[in-house]
Design a protein around this motif. Structure first.
Motif, PDB file in Angstrom:
ATOM      1  N   GLY A 190      30.647  39.414  29.142  1.00  0.00           N
ATOM      2  CA  GLY A 190      30.803  40.432  28.103  1.00  0.00           C
ATOM      3  C   GLY A 190      31.590  39.910  26.919  1.00  0.00           C
ATOM      4  O   GLY A 190      31.249  40.176  25.763  1.00  0.00           O
ATOM      5  N   LEU A 191      32.625  39.142  27.196  1.00  0.00           N
ATOM      6  CA  LEU A 191      33.426  38.561  26.118  1.00  0.00           C
ATOM      7  C   LEU A 191      32.610  37.559  25.302  1.00  0.00           C
ATOM      8  O   LEU A 191      32.730  37.511  24.072  1.00  0.00           O
ATOM      9  N   THR A 247      31.141  44.086  25.451  1.00  0.00           N
ATOM     10  CA  THR A 247      32.393  44.042  26.203  1.00  0.00           C
ATOM     11  C   THR A 247      32.474  45.195  27.190  1.00  0.00           C
ATOM     12  O   THR A 247      32.839  45.003  28.357  1.00  0.00           O
ATOM     13  N   THR A 298      30.616  39.492  22.989  1.00  0.00           N
ATOM     14  CA  THR A 298      31.475  40.010  21.925  1.00  0.00           C
ATOM     15  C   THR A 298      31.720  38.951  20.861  1.00  0.00           C
ATOM     16  O   THR A 298      31.600  39.217  19.662  1.00  0.00           O
ATOM     17  N   PRO A 318      33.336  40.099  33.085  1.00  0.00           N
ATOM     18  CA  PRO A 318      34.102  40.287  31.844  1.00  0.00           C
ATOM     19  C   PRO A 318      33.962  39.107  30.888  1.00  0.00           C
ATOM     20  O   PRO A 318      33.937  39.297  29.660  1.00  0.00           O
TER      21      PRO A 318
END
Length: 142
Positions: A72-73, A109, A76, A69
């Motif tokens: 992914g962040l 994300t 983003t 995560p």
């Protein structure tokens, strides 16, 4: 700075890394699953050696579950920064370009969360199977 190059880096670089991590999770998860099926708890003299055998490589799955995560962040944040950069460089930017940039950011994300979900499912299933094998050892050894 070439914005198209950065968009490709976010799209293919970060998502590519997440897909490689996902493949690693599936490979390690399947290896552990089939390894657990071959393990005979009665063949171990003590519970600690059984536990050591069962916990091998689970840290890989755990690390991916915990960090996907965040990767992914990161993608983003980079995608949103790139969109703002493009907006700042071109005052007449089309709303379509803004939406495409934000969609790219959100796509990263989503992939990060999907990889983490797969890793968490594998980790919990394998952890449960390991616990069952250790309980069988305890039952057999009183």
């Amino acid at each position: 700075m070439n914005a198209q190059w950065l968009a490709g880096l976010i799209d293919y670089g970060v998502i590519g890394l997440l897909l490689i991590l996902s493949l690693a999770v599936v490979a390690v998860g399947l290896e552990r699953y089939f390894s657990y099926r071959r393990i005979d708890p009665a063949a171990f003299d003590d519970l600690k050696s059984l536990e050591l055998e069962l916990s091998g490589k689970l840290v890989v799955i755990s690390l991916v579950a915990a960090n996907a995560p965040y990767i992914g962040l990161l993608g983003t944040v980079l995608g949103i920064m790139l969109t703002f950069y493009q907006m700042g460089m071109d005052a007449n930017i089309d709303t379509l370009q803004i939406m495409v940039g934000l969609a790219l950011a959100l796509k990263v994300t989503a992939v990060g969360l999907l990889v983490a979900l797969v890793a968490v499912v594998f980790y919990n299933l394998l952890l449960r199977q390991a616990k069952v094998l250790m309980l069988r050892w305890e039952i057999a050894h009183g």
